[in-house]
Design a protein around this motif. Sequence first.
Motif, short mmCIF file in Angstrom:
data_model
loop_
_atom_site.label_atom_id
_atom_site.label_comp_id
_atom_site.label_asym_id
_atom_site.label_seq_id
_atom_site.Cartn_x
_atom_site.Cartn_y
_atom_site.Cartn_z
N THR A 1 0.83 -1.20 0.00
CA THR A 1 0.00 0.00 0.00
C THR A 1 0.86 1.24 0.00
OG1 THR A 1 -1.66 -1.22 1.30
CG2 THR A 1 -1.89 1.18 1.19
N GLN B 1 0.59 5.20 0.09
CA GLN B 1 -0.39 6.23 0.43
C GLN B 1 0.29 7.42 1.08
OE1 GLN B 1 -3.76 6.41 0.08
NE2 GLN B 1 -3.98 4.43 -0.93
N GLY C 1 -7.37 5.94 2.98
CA GLY C 1 -7.28 4.90 1.96
C GLY C 1 -7.98 5.25 0.66
N GLU C 2 -7.61 4.52 -0.40
CA GLU C 2 -8.22 4.72 -1.71
C GLU C 2 -9.68 4.27 -1.73
OE1 GLU C 2 -7.08 6.04 -4.52
OE2 GLU C 2 -5.17 6.58 -3.63
N VAL C 3 -10.02 3.29 -0.88
CA VAL C 3 -11.39 2.76 -0.84
C VAL C 3 -12.06 3.23 0.44
CG1 VAL C 3 -12.78 0.67 -0.81
CG2 VAL C 3 -10.72 0.75 -2.21
N ASN D 1 -7.40 -1.30 6.63
CA ASN D 1 -7.97 -1.09 5.30
C ASN D 1 -7.13 -1.79 4.25
OD1 ASN D 1 -9.41 -0.16 3.11
ND2 ASN D 1 -9.23 2.00 3.60
N SER E 1 -8.32 -3.29 1.80
CA SER E 1 -8.98 -3.03 0.53
C SER E 1 -8.39 -1.82 -0.19
CB SER E 1 -10.48 -2.82 0.75
OG SER E 1 -10.75 -2.02 1.88
N SER E 2 -7.56 -1.02 0.49
CA SER E 2 -6.91 0.11 -0.14
C SER E 2 -5.49 -0.18 -0.60
CB SER E 2 -6.89 1.31 0.81
OG SER E 2 -8.15 1.95 0.84
N ASP F 1 -2.60 -1.21 -3.18
CA ASP F 1 -2.51 -0.69 -4.55
C ASP F 1 -3.24 -1.57 -5.56
OD1 ASP F 1 -0.96 1.21 -3.36
OD2 ASP F 1 0.96 0.44 -4.10
N SER G 1 -7.27 -2.23 -4.53
CA SER G 1 -8.13 -1.07 -4.79
C SER G 1 -8.35 -0.88 -6.29
CB SER G 1 -7.54 0.19 -4.16
OG SER G 1 -6.27 0.49 -4.72
N GLU H 1 -11.94 -1.02 -8.23
CA GLU H 1 -12.36 0.08 -9.11
C GLU H 1 -12.68 -0.43 -10.51
OE1 GLU H 1 -10.57 4.29 -10.92
OE2 GLU H 1 -9.48 3.21 -9.33
N GLU I 1 -17.51 2.16 -3.33
CA GLU I 1 -17.55 2.13 -1.87
C GLU I 1 -17.87 0.72 -1.40
OE1 GLU I 1 -20.62 5.01 -1.07
OE2 GLU I 1 -19.14 6.58 -0.63
#
Length: 382
Positions: free
Chosen positions: A174, A176, A199-201, A234, A236-237, A239, A242, A246, A252
């Motif tokens: 990740t 961030q 996070g991205e998500v 998280n 789910s965030s 790289d 996520s 997407e 979400e």
Amino acid sequence: MKKLIMSLMFMVLICIALPAMAQNSIESNKGSADQKPGGVKSLEKRIKQLEEAIDRNVESDKWYDRIQVSGLVEVEAGYSKFEDNNDPTADTDESDVDLATVELVVDAKIIKHVDGHVMFKYEQDDLFVDEGFITLVGTEAFPAYLIAGRQYIPFGYYDSHFVTDPNTLVLGETNQGAAVAGYRFGGGMVDLAVGAFNGEVDKAGEDNAIDSFVAAVTIQPLYFLMAGMSYTSNLSSSDSLSAAIEDIGVTELNDLVGGWSAFVTVEFLDRFKVIVEYVAAVDDFEAGELYDTTDTQKRKPTAWNIELGVMIIEDLELALRYGGSDDGADFLPESQYGAVVNWGFFKNTSLALEYLHDEFEETSLAVDQEADTFTAQLAVEF
């Protein structure tokens, strides 16, 4: 058949290594451990590079004496064969040679306890800032630190002898904007770190805010033994995860999905190194949140990676990998095995030859695929 191939590879490795095991002393191995060719850049390697930059003593007040520039150039040639057992028309054979990665790192020594760090990266035809942060470090009496900015959060370890990223990295790495604070004690044998990031998500109905955190502990009681555990609220965030979320149009999640990681590395008999790592989601993704919006099952992805490497002679390394995943669908291979040879034939110059076999299988999503990949990588560090 797979087990037979792995057994034969292991026997060959042992037969090659045993006659040479008495030639190197423990002290000589210590001195050359960081100069072995090849391998994915692990979190440990990133930390060591940062420590070296911070520990530099700069007497001059001139700005150009306080700047340290380093970098990496990787050129790769590869061939891959992909087979879809459910749809033979999707089978492909591909080959290519290209510039894979360029990294340019600038470290600026501001004052004794302050360092600025920027990494520019070219990858997949994109040029971007991969890292950019400020580091504040304490004293020997109070060995605390703070890293603020865009960085790889301290979740997972991801060490590898291979050119291709291990499954654990794909699932958990990740990058961030984050603030990470840590403290070292026992002469650096124990490192504790905690951090927060956005996070991205996001969770459905929540604001776009700093709502994720990470915690990690790493211990190195002996120079040849390192172990650690980490947690992120998280996962789910990460790289890759996520991006996969997407790609299927999910913006979400019903709930953020956390993750945990554990690793251990051991070096023994002067030239062997074993890497074992496990990364897993703590909770389930709801049906349709991961891989495919039409999926009717909850998913809880996990990944593992086991590698055995041996330095056959100085600057020539052979390594084996066995990895896999659960609930990986076509995102992570259910099983992965292969071998790599890394040869450092000039100073800071290495050649890697890698073979990997991946198998993807998920009955409920009609996934039944195989891939064979051959990669040659020429890399230069400066």
